[in-house]
Design an enzyme around this catalytic site. Sequence first.
Site, PDB file in Angstrom:
ATOM      1  N   HIS A 102       0.739  -1.417   0.056  1.00 63.83           N
ATOM      2  CA  HIS A 102       0.115   0.086  -0.041  1.00 63.83           C
ATOM      3  C   HIS A 102       0.842   1.159  -0.057  1.00 63.83           C
ATOM      4  O   HIS A 102       1.929   1.229   0.454  1.00 63.83           O
ATOM      5  CB  HIS A 102      -1.106   0.056   1.198  1.00 63.83           C
ATOM      6  CG  HIS A 102      -0.252  -0.263   2.552  1.00 63.83           C
ATOM      7  ND1 HIS A 102      -0.065  -1.408   2.997  1.00 63.83           N
ATOM      8  CD2 HIS A 102       0.047   0.517   3.495  1.00 63.83           C
ATOM      9  CE1 HIS A 102       0.412  -1.558   3.983  1.00 63.83           C
ATOM     10  NE2 HIS A 102       0.470  -0.046   4.545  1.00 63.83           N
ATOM     11  N   HIS A 104       0.791   5.062   1.313  1.00 63.27           N
ATOM     12  CA  HIS A 104      -0.040   6.077   2.089  1.00 63.27           C
ATOM     13  C   HIS A 104       0.172   7.565   1.401  1.00 63.27           C
ATOM     14  O   HIS A 104       1.049   7.991   0.786  1.00 63.27           O
ATOM     15  CB  HIS A 104       0.682   6.335   3.308  1.00 63.27           C
ATOM     16  CG  HIS A 104       0.618   4.951   4.213  1.00 63.27           C
ATOM     17  ND1 HIS A 104      -0.120   5.171   5.190  1.00 63.27           N
ATOM     18  CD2 HIS A 104       1.604   4.061   4.349  1.00 63.27           C
ATOM     19  CE1 HIS A 104       0.016   3.892   5.885  1.00 63.27           C
ATOM     20  NE2 HIS A 104       1.019   3.133   5.527  1.00 63.27           N
TER      21      HIS A 104
HETATM   22  P1  DGP Z   1       1.338   0.327   7.540  1.00 62.36           P
HETATM   23  O1  DGP Z   1       1.562   0.126   8.939  1.00 62.36           O
HETATM   24  O2  DGP Z   1       2.202   1.135   6.762  1.00 62.36           O
HETATM   25  O3  DGP Z   1       1.400  -1.110   7.030  1.00 62.36           O
HETATM   26  O4  DGP Z   1      -0.050   0.890   7.299  1.00 62.36           O
HETATM   27  C1  DGP Z   1      -1.457   0.273   7.425  1.00 62.36           C
HETATM   28  C2  DGP Z   1      -2.316   1.331   7.428  1.00 62.36           C
HETATM   29  O5  DGP Z   1      -3.509   0.772   7.253  1.00 62.36           O
HETATM   30  C3  DGP Z   1      -2.536   2.230   8.627  1.00 62.36           C
HETATM   31  O6  DGP Z   1      -2.226   3.456   8.552  1.00 62.36           O
HETATM   32  C4  DGP Z   1      -3.772   1.784   9.405  1.00 62.36           C
HETATM   33  C5  DGP Z   1      -4.279   1.296   8.157  1.00 62.36           C
HETATM   34  N1  DGP Z   1      -5.742   0.370   8.469  1.00 62.36           N
HETATM   35  C6  DGP Z   1      -5.380  -0.579   9.314  1.00 62.36           C
HETATM   36  N2  DGP Z   1      -6.652  -1.317   9.457  1.00 62.36           N
HETATM   37  C7  DGP Z   1      -7.467  -0.835   8.362  1.00 62.36           C
HETATM   38  C8  DGP Z   1      -8.783  -1.345   8.056  1.00 62.36           C
HETATM   39  O7  DGP Z   1      -9.445  -2.119   8.455  1.00 62.36           O
HETATM   40  N3  DGP Z   1      -9.241  -0.342   7.098  1.00 62.36           N
HETATM   41  C9  DGP Z   1      -8.518   0.762   6.621  1.00 62.36           C
HETATM   42  N4  DGP Z   1      -9.291   1.520   5.663  1.00 62.36           N
HETATM   43  N5  DGP Z   1      -7.135   1.085   7.017  1.00 62.36           N
HETATM   44  C10 DGP Z   1      -6.744   0.225   8.005  1.00 62.36           C
END
Ligand code: DGP
Length: 142
Positions: A102, A104
């Site tokens: 992903h 950001h």
């Molecule tokens: P990272 O730690 O870089 O792998 O980022 C993962 C991101 O995903 C973090 O900013 C929080 C987000 N995140 C975690 N769970 C969910 C979810 O269920 N839905 C969404 N939309 N974002 C999520």
Amino acid sequence: MAYDPQNIFAKILRGELPCTKVYEDELTLAFMDVMPQADGHTLVIPKESAEGILDISPGSLDAAIRVTQCVARAVKQAMQVPGILIAQTNGAAAGQSVPHLHFHVIPRKPGEPLLMHATTLADPERLKQFAARITAALAQAS
Ligand code: DGP
């Protein structure tokens, strides 16, 4: 390590968990981060089952990067910010908490500190409002 098909973003891609979507095409999906580090924090993911940038195919990476650029432009316009931070992590040691690639897309303003990473759940209604603004900016650009 093998790709874990039970990770949260894989479940979102399969429609098993909801997301606040801003964009979708054949190869990518973009949606609001539920634990944003700033208002308008958006995530762009490939549909390919890849854990990180080190193991994704070139075609999916190309699509994800292009969509990240479009989403970043739309987020900048929608959130009326002067800067955009693009962040991408590979592996828990690098801070990756969800093992599906992903990007950001995080709005930045001078003097406004980033909120803590993946810590506080946002109000779903606010996320919907930001998503509507970003979707409108994307539509304007296309
Ligand atoms: P990272 O730690 O870089 O792998 O980022 C993962 C991101 O995903 C973090 O900013 C929080 C987000 N995140 C975690 N769970 C969910 C979810 O269920 N839905 C969404 N939309 N974002 C999520």
